[in-house]
Scaffold this motif. Structure first.
Motif, PDB file in Angstrom:
ATOM      1  N   SER A  37      -3.495  -1.603 -16.036  1.00 44.79           N
ATOM      2  CA  SER A  37      -2.465  -2.534 -15.540  1.00 44.79           C
ATOM      3  C   SER A  37      -2.959  -3.971 -15.648  1.00 44.79           C
ATOM      4  CB  SER A  37      -2.130  -2.255 -14.080  1.00 44.79           C
ATOM      5  OG  SER A  37      -1.578  -0.977 -13.945  1.00 44.79           O
ATOM      6  N   LYS A  45       0.547  -9.032  -8.491  1.00 46.35           N
ATOM      7  CA  LYS A  45       1.281  -8.549  -7.328  1.00 46.35           C
ATOM      8  C   LYS A  45       1.829  -7.144  -7.578  1.00 46.35           C
ATOM      9  CE  LYS A  45       3.586 -11.299  -3.841  1.00 46.35           C
ATOM     10  NZ  LYS A  45       4.414 -12.453  -3.577  1.00 46.35           N
ATOM     11  N   GLN A  46       2.230  -6.893  -8.839  1.00 47.71           N
ATOM     12  CA  GLN A  46       2.726  -5.567  -9.207  1.00 47.71           C
ATOM     13  C   GLN A  46       1.576  -4.598  -9.429  1.00 47.71           C
ATOM     14  OE1 GLN A  46       5.357  -7.167 -12.500  1.00 47.71           O
ATOM     15  NE2 GLN A  46       6.430  -5.290 -11.963  1.00 47.71           N
ATOM     16  N   GLN A  49       0.345  -2.406  -6.518  1.00 47.57           N
ATOM     17  CA  GLN A  49       1.240  -1.452  -5.851  1.00 47.57           C
ATOM     18  C   GLN A  49       0.834  -0.010  -6.135  1.00 47.57           C
ATOM     19  OE1 GLN A  49       5.172  -2.692  -7.044  1.00 47.57           O
ATOM     20  NE2 GLN A  49       4.987  -4.651  -6.001  1.00 47.57           N
ATOM     21  N   LEU A  50       1.028   0.816  -5.144  1.00 46.69           N
ATOM     22  CA  LEU A  50       0.627   2.230  -5.259  1.00 46.69           C
ATOM     23  C   LEU A  50       1.445   2.911  -6.351  1.00 46.69           C
ATOM     24  CD1 LEU A  50      -1.048   4.586  -3.987  1.00 46.69           C
ATOM     25  CD2 LEU A  50       0.943   5.029  -2.520  1.00 46.69           C
ATOM     26  N   HIS A  52       3.440   5.649  -8.424  1.00 43.26           N
ATOM     27  CA  HIS A  52       4.290   6.740  -7.947  1.00 43.26           C
ATOM     28  C   HIS A  52       3.515   8.059  -7.941  1.00 43.26           C
ATOM     29  CE1 HIS A  52       7.910   8.961  -7.092  1.00 43.26           C
ATOM     30  NE2 HIS A  52       7.652   9.771  -8.125  1.00 43.26           N
ATOM     31  N   LEU A  56      -2.457   7.223  -1.189  1.00 43.83           N
ATOM     32  CA  LEU A  56      -2.881   5.885  -0.770  1.00 43.83           C
ATOM     33  C   LEU A  56      -4.395   5.819  -0.523  1.00 43.83           C
ATOM     34  CD1 LEU A  56      -2.279   2.953   0.005  1.00 43.83           C
ATOM     35  CD2 LEU A  56      -1.733   3.746   2.315  1.00 43.83           C
ATOM     36  N   TRP A  59      -6.180   5.473  -3.799  1.00 43.27           N
ATOM     37  CA  TRP A  59      -5.915   4.151  -4.376  1.00 43.27           C
ATOM     38  C   TRP A  59      -6.768   3.087  -3.682  1.00 43.27           C
ATOM     39  CZ3 TRP A  59      -4.216   2.552  -8.748  1.00 43.27           C
ATOM     40  CH2 TRP A  59      -3.553   1.330  -8.932  1.00 43.27           C
ATOM     41  N   TYR A 191      -3.812 -10.057  -2.950  1.00 39.52           N
ATOM     42  CA  TYR A 191      -2.570  -9.284  -3.088  1.00 39.52           C
ATOM     43  C   TYR A 191      -2.768  -7.842  -2.622  1.00 39.52           C
ATOM     44  CZ  TYR A 191      -0.320 -13.038  -5.770  1.00 39.52           C
ATOM     45  OH  TYR A 191       0.235 -14.229  -6.166  1.00 39.52           O
ATOM     46  N   PHE A 192      -3.932  -7.289  -2.919  1.00 40.43           N
ATOM     47  CA  PHE A 192      -4.197  -5.896  -2.535  1.00 40.43           C
ATOM     48  C   PHE A 192      -4.260  -5.746  -1.008  1.00 40.43           C
ATOM     49  CE2 PHE A 192      -6.691  -2.095  -1.697  1.00 40.43           C
ATOM     50  CZ  PHE A 192      -6.027  -1.174  -2.484  1.00 40.43           C
ATOM     51  N   GLU A 195      -0.820  -6.344   0.531  1.00 41.09           N
ATOM     52  CA  GLU A 195       0.141  -5.283   0.184  1.00 41.09           C
ATOM     53  C   GLU A 195       0.028  -4.110   1.155  1.00 41.09           C
ATOM     54  OE1 GLU A 195       2.861  -2.816  -2.084  1.00 41.09           O
ATOM     55  OE2 GLU A 195       2.517  -4.983  -2.140  1.00 41.09           O
ATOM     56  N   PHE A 196      -1.212  -3.749   1.532  1.00 40.53           N
ATOM     57  CA  PHE A 196      -1.422  -2.571   2.391  1.00 40.53           C
ATOM     58  C   PHE A 196      -1.901  -2.943   3.792  1.00 40.53           C
ATOM     59  CE2 PHE A 196      -2.052  -1.220  -2.064  1.00 40.53           C
ATOM     60  CZ  PHE A 196      -0.974  -0.358  -2.160  1.00 40.53           C
TER      61      PHE A 196
END
Length: 216
Positions: A37, A45-46, A49-50, A52, A56, A59, A191-192, A195-196
């Motif tokens: 990625s 930022k994308q 994200q976890l 699909h 978690l 990750w 961001y990581f 995000e969480f």
């Protein structure tokens, strides 16, 4: 990447060997996915994200190890200018001082020089991530209930490395042509954790103004 920066990173000035993911394991595949990625230039930022269908805990574990390796390397590049004399206190400017506490020698929060704090921090994180009871590597072995708590503590303490580097050593980072690299790593980390919700907002305060310019 500038030549000066290439030389620094080729020396691999980490304090200790990198923790690597075993090929064939789910964690290795996740790490590859995360790297792909980033390499594809996906928006950071994308990228955090976890994916699909992924767990978690897995990750987070992959990113904790990866950030440990990267931040360890960033600190290694400026460590020659971070000494007991230049940084007698582990701080982030005049308003923030970080004291060390662990379960062994320093049972109470103790003021230490920045290099001493960093050395203890990296040693402590290495013990955590190599502990199979906290970071299980076998597929099917469940994470402990305390995993997220430990991950948050590691990430909060790693954030302090960014604080110290940005506030006290950024001239050295710029001098080496490493500014873009460090900024990208910081944005990815920021961001990581946001995000969480892996770091308290009060920990993020010292770099709040810089972060709002860089990440919003």
């Amino acid at each position: 990447m500038s030549m000066a920066l290439k030389q620094v990173f080729n020396k691999d000035k980490t304090f200790r060997p990198k923790r690597k993911f075993e090929p064939g394991t789910q964690r290795f595949e996740l790490h590859k996915k995360a790297q792909a990625s980033l390499n594809a230039g996906l928006d950071l930022k994308q990228a955090v994200q976890l994916p699909h269908g992924e767990d978690l805990n897995d990750w987070v574990a992959v990113h904790v190890v990866d950030f440990f390796n990267r931040i360890n390397l960033i600190y290694g590049t400026i460590s020659d200018s971070c000494t007991d004399q230049t940084c007698p206190v582990m701080s982030g400017g005049p308003k923030y001082e970080y004291r060390w506490q662990d379960e062994h020698k320093y049972k109470r929060p103790t003021a230490l020089s920045a290099p001493k704090y960093m050395s203890l921090l990296m040693d402590w994180i290495e013990v955590q991530i190599n502990n199979e009871n906290i970071f299980p590597t076998n597929v099917g072995t469940p994470f402990p209930k305390t995993f997220m708590q430990v991950a948050k503590k590691i990430l909060s303490r790693l954030f302090r490395v960014f604080v110290h580097v940005y506030i006290h050593h950024f001239d050295r980072v710029s001098q080496m042509g490493a500014e873009a690299h460090v900024n990208t790593c910081y944005k990815h980390f920021y961001y990581f954790v946001t995000e969480f919700n892996l770091t308290d907002h009060k920990e993020l305060e010292p770099l709040k103004e810089m972060t709002s310019r860089m990440c919003h």
